[in-house]
Write a protein that holds these residues in place. Structure first.
Motif: not given
Length: 277
Positions: A243-272
């Motif tokens: 559901v979050g604004p997560v950007s997923v793509g390749k950096v080198g051979n790796a799968t990478a995820r980039l996300m806003p920390q504030r949105d992640l932490v707020d979501f995680g606070t409720v989820w926990i």
């Protein structure tokens, strides 16, 4: 190069199936395509082997990150020292109880300059030792920061507020920073510990570690802080990815995820609060 020396170059790294080596320039292009931008503050967790063969290894990855972030951006990495903890709690492996007083008394103590990080990968060590990097003063869960906002992030790190709002994680939150998972999962996502600390009545744990004073003497310190448990972080992260604004793509051979920390932490606070028992 002698034969014996050539056999020692990158002995742990088998050549992966890729057309050409990745470089600082190609990784920088991948990071920009993922959404990392000049001026960003970003907390990076990484598994360098997942990137494939990189000319220059961790050194090149740091250069790529700094190239994208520019002089106003800030690179943050965990430089944790879990080995500097109370031996009474050690399980992998445990040590005899008769050793505990010696370990506590003879530990040279955490030194932001000298104490190596451990179990967080090669990239944090490269950043920690980079010219101009600042490291926070927590004896177990320090971070290293490099760039324009480094002092705001790593300058203050209360022992008792190790992963809460008064910690570098809280500073990244206030600065509107991002989290980059570079070839690793949410199980390594330290920012989710801030969500744990924000629970109304978090379970508290007793902690101990050795600190090194400016005069060179070590002393044993104890404190209490919210307990940490990353056992459900992958499940939490999967829910956020859906559901979050997560950007997923390749950096080198790796799968990478980039996300806003504030949105992640707020979501995680409720989820926990709603899912953890």
């Amino acid at each position: 190069m002698s034969e014996s020396l050539s056999q020692q170059v990158a002995p742990e790294q088998a050549v992966p199936e890729q057309a050409m080596p990745h470089t600082a320039a190609s990784l920088a292009a991948d990071l920009r395509a993922l959404g990392l931008a000049a001026g960003d503050t970003v907390m990076v967790h990484s598994a360098l082997r997942s990137l494939g063969f990189v000319a220059g290894s961790a050194h090149a990855v740091v250069l790529a990150l700094l190239e994208v972030l520019g002089p106003d951006g800030t690179l943050v990495v965990p430089t944790h020292t879990a080995y500097n903890s109370d031996p009474a709690g050690w399980r992998n492996p445990p040590v005899p109880e008769t050793w505990w007083p010696v370990i506590r008394q003879e530990n040279p103590g955490f030194d932001p300059v000298l104490s190596p990080s451990r179990w967080v990968g090669a990239l944090p060590e490269a950043v920690r030792t980079w010219p101009g990097a600042l490291r926070s003063g927590h004896p177990q869960v320090s971070v290293a920061a490099l760039g324009g906002r480094a002092a705001e992030i790593a300058g203050v790190h209360p022992v008792e507020d190790e992963l809460g709002d008064g910690s570098p994680l809280g500073a990244v939150y206030r600065l509107g920073g991002k989290v980059l998972l570079l070839g690793c999962g949410h199980g390594n996502n330290t920012s989710l510990h801030l969500s744990e600390c924000r629970q109304e009545q978090p379970k508290m744990d007793a902690n101990g570690a050795a600190m090194r004073d400016p005069d060179g003497r070590a002393r044993w310190v104890t404190w209490t802080a919210p307990a940490t448990d990353s056992g459900d972080f992958e499940e939490l992260g999967a829910a956020y990815d859906a559901v979050g604004p997560v950007s997923v793509g390749k950096v080198g051979n790796a799968t990478a995820r980039l996300m806003p920390q504030r949105d992640l932490v707020d979501f995680g606070t409720v989820w926990i609060r709603e899912h953890r028992r």
